[in-house]
Design a protein around this motif. Structure first.
Motif, short mmCIF file in Angstrom:
data_model
loop_
_atom_site.label_atom_id
_atom_site.label_comp_id
_atom_site.label_asym_id
_atom_site.label_seq_id
_atom_site.Cartn_x
_atom_site.Cartn_y
_atom_site.Cartn_z
N MET A 1 0.84 -1.18 0.00
CA MET A 1 0.00 0.00 0.00
C MET A 1 0.88 1.24 0.00
N THR A 2 0.45 2.25 -0.73
CA THR A 2 1.25 3.47 -0.80
C THR A 2 0.35 4.67 -0.92
N ASN A 3 0.88 5.83 -0.49
CA ASN A 3 0.10 7.04 -0.65
C ASN A 3 0.65 7.89 -1.79
N HIS A 4 1.44 7.27 -2.67
CA HIS A 4 1.89 7.97 -3.86
C HIS A 4 0.69 8.24 -4.74
N ALA A 5 0.36 9.49 -4.99
CA ALA A 5 -0.74 9.83 -5.89
C ALA A 5 -0.21 10.79 -6.93
N THR A 6 -0.52 10.54 -8.16
CA THR A 6 -0.04 11.39 -9.23
C THR A 6 -1.14 12.37 -9.61
N GLN A 7 -0.85 13.68 -9.51
CA GLN A 7 -1.80 14.68 -9.95
C GLN A 7 -1.66 14.80 -11.46
N LEU A 8 -2.66 14.37 -12.18
CA LEU A 8 -2.59 14.35 -13.62
C LEU A 8 -3.46 15.45 -14.19
N SER A 9 -2.88 16.30 -15.02
CA SER A 9 -3.65 17.40 -15.59
C SER A 9 -4.48 16.92 -16.76
N GLY A 10 -5.77 17.23 -16.75
CA GLY A 10 -6.66 16.77 -17.79
C GLY A 10 -6.47 17.55 -19.07
N ALA A 11 -6.64 16.86 -20.18
CA ALA A 11 -6.57 17.54 -21.47
C ALA A 11 -7.77 18.46 -21.62
N SER A 12 -7.60 19.58 -22.32
CA SER A 12 -8.69 20.53 -22.47
C SER A 12 -9.56 20.14 -23.64
N VAL A 13 -10.31 19.05 -23.43
CA VAL A 13 -11.21 18.56 -24.47
C VAL A 13 -12.58 18.38 -23.86
N ALA A 14 -13.58 18.44 -24.69
CA ALA A 14 -14.95 18.24 -24.22
C ALA A 14 -15.14 16.77 -23.86
N PHE A 15 -15.88 16.52 -22.82
CA PHE A 15 -16.12 15.15 -22.38
C PHE A 15 -17.15 14.51 -23.30
N ASP A 16 -16.71 13.57 -24.12
CA ASP A 16 -17.55 12.95 -25.12
C ASP A 16 -17.65 11.47 -24.80
N GLN A 17 -18.83 11.02 -24.37
CA GLN A 17 -18.98 9.65 -23.92
C GLN A 17 -19.79 8.86 -24.93
N SER A 18 -19.16 7.87 -25.54
CA SER A 18 -19.84 7.03 -26.52
C SER A 18 -20.70 5.99 -25.81
N VAL A 19 -21.54 5.32 -26.59
CA VAL A 19 -22.36 4.24 -26.04
C VAL A 19 -21.47 3.14 -25.47
N ALA A 20 -20.39 2.82 -26.19
CA ALA A 20 -19.48 1.77 -25.72
C ALA A 20 -18.79 2.19 -24.42
N VAL A 81 -2.37 5.85 -22.04
CA VAL A 81 -1.34 4.90 -21.62
C VAL A 81 -0.11 5.58 -21.04
N ASN A 82 -0.05 6.91 -21.15
CA ASN A 82 1.04 7.67 -20.55
C ASN A 82 0.64 8.30 -19.22
N GLY A 83 -0.58 8.00 -18.75
CA GLY A 83 -1.03 8.48 -17.45
C GLY A 83 -1.69 9.83 -17.45
N ARG A 84 -2.00 10.38 -18.62
CA ARG A 84 -2.65 11.69 -18.68
C ARG A 84 -4.16 11.54 -18.66
N VAL A 85 -4.83 12.33 -17.84
CA VAL A 85 -6.29 12.34 -17.81
C VAL A 85 -6.79 12.95 -19.11
N VAL A 86 -7.74 12.27 -19.76
CA VAL A 86 -8.22 12.74 -21.06
C VAL A 86 -9.73 12.99 -21.06
#
Length: 265
Positions: A1-20, A81-86
């Motif tokens: 167990m670890t408290n290492h947390a990575t603050q990942l900056s989200g890309a400036s894109v609109a949240f588009d959620q497909s059916v899948a 896959v590089n850990g960036r919030v999208v």
């Protein structure tokens, strides 16, 4: 167990959620709640992930800081896959979860869902010299099916990803030595059912060890037969048309719905 947390900056894109993606989110949120139901949790740590359809290999993971019982379809975090919030959020993601799960999502096209646990029984067997015994009802079902990966410390070194993938090979069950259990599958149902089999095998083995007696061995031909039966028939409810673990998973989701859980939110 670890408290290492990575603050990942989200890309400036609109949240588009497909059916899948919506389906993957609901399936994954249910998976978290089911693991909570079984007690396969480690406070705000550990992870279950789902790959989102598309060439980018984006995947969904739990937001760091939330308990499994709090997971919903909408608060899952989508990362690359590089850990960036999208997904446009500023959510935090636990670094070891990204390391382990991204490695397998990158390498295995069939690993749409991955679950990793630190249950007491799982870690106990992971610490044993010989690993999982096939000489019980559940262990026999996994004879020849389980991969092993040696412990390298807390999984925050991206260099470990290649070795994780090499250790897993083409298997869908893995014991992370001194660490815990991992399973994967094309569906949430398959990944869950595999974890259930592996966890139950560990539970029975640990309880057998407490008796202080030698395990009564099963013959090799019986082990091979049992593994073949479990992988081809038992997990499908003895119905060739059913998916691996599908009926069991559907029944557990019905339990969540009957209890009024908000995982679909």
């Amino acid at each position: 167990m670890t408290n290492h947390a990575t603050q990942l900056s989200g890309a400036s894109v609109a949240f588009d959620q497909s059916v899948a993606e919506r389906k993957a989110r609901v399936d994954l949120a249910a998976f978290y709640r089911i693991c909570h139901m079984f007690g396969w949790t480690e406070l705000i740590y550990n992870h279950i992930t789902a790959r989102v359809d598309g060439p980018e290999r984006h995947f969904l993971i739990n937001q760091f800081g939330l308990m499994y019982s709090e997971m919903t379809a909408s608060n899952l975090v989508k990362i690359d896959v590089n850990g960036r919030v999208v997904d446009g959020s500023n959510a935090r993601v636990n670094a070891p979860g990204f390391t382990i799960h991204s490695a397998i999502h990158i390498a295995r096209k069939d690993a749409h869902f991955i679950v990793h646990t630190h249950t007491t029984e799982g870690v106990t067997v992971a610490c044993s010299q010989d690993g999982l015994s096939p000489h019980n009802f559940y262990g026999a079902q996994l004879h020849g099916q389980v991969a092993y990966h040696d412990f390298e410390g807390i999984s925050i070194d991206l260099g470990e990803r290649e070795r994780l993938v090499s250790s897993l090979g083409d298997k869908s069950y893995m014991i992370l030595r001194h660490h815990g259990l991992l399973t994967c599958g094309e569906t949430a149902a398959a990944a869950f059912f595999r974890m259930y089999q592996l966890q139950r095998a560990c539970e029975v083995q640990v309880n057998t060890m407490k008796m202080g007696a030698e395990l009564r061995p099963l013959a090799e031909n019986i082990l091979a037969k049992t593994a073949r039966q479990a992988q081809s028939s038992v997990a499908k409810g003895f119905d060739k048309a059913s998916g691996f673990g599908e009926d069991t998973y559907a029944a557990l989701v019905r339990q969540l719905d009957a209890a009024g859980h908000n995982f679909r939110d």
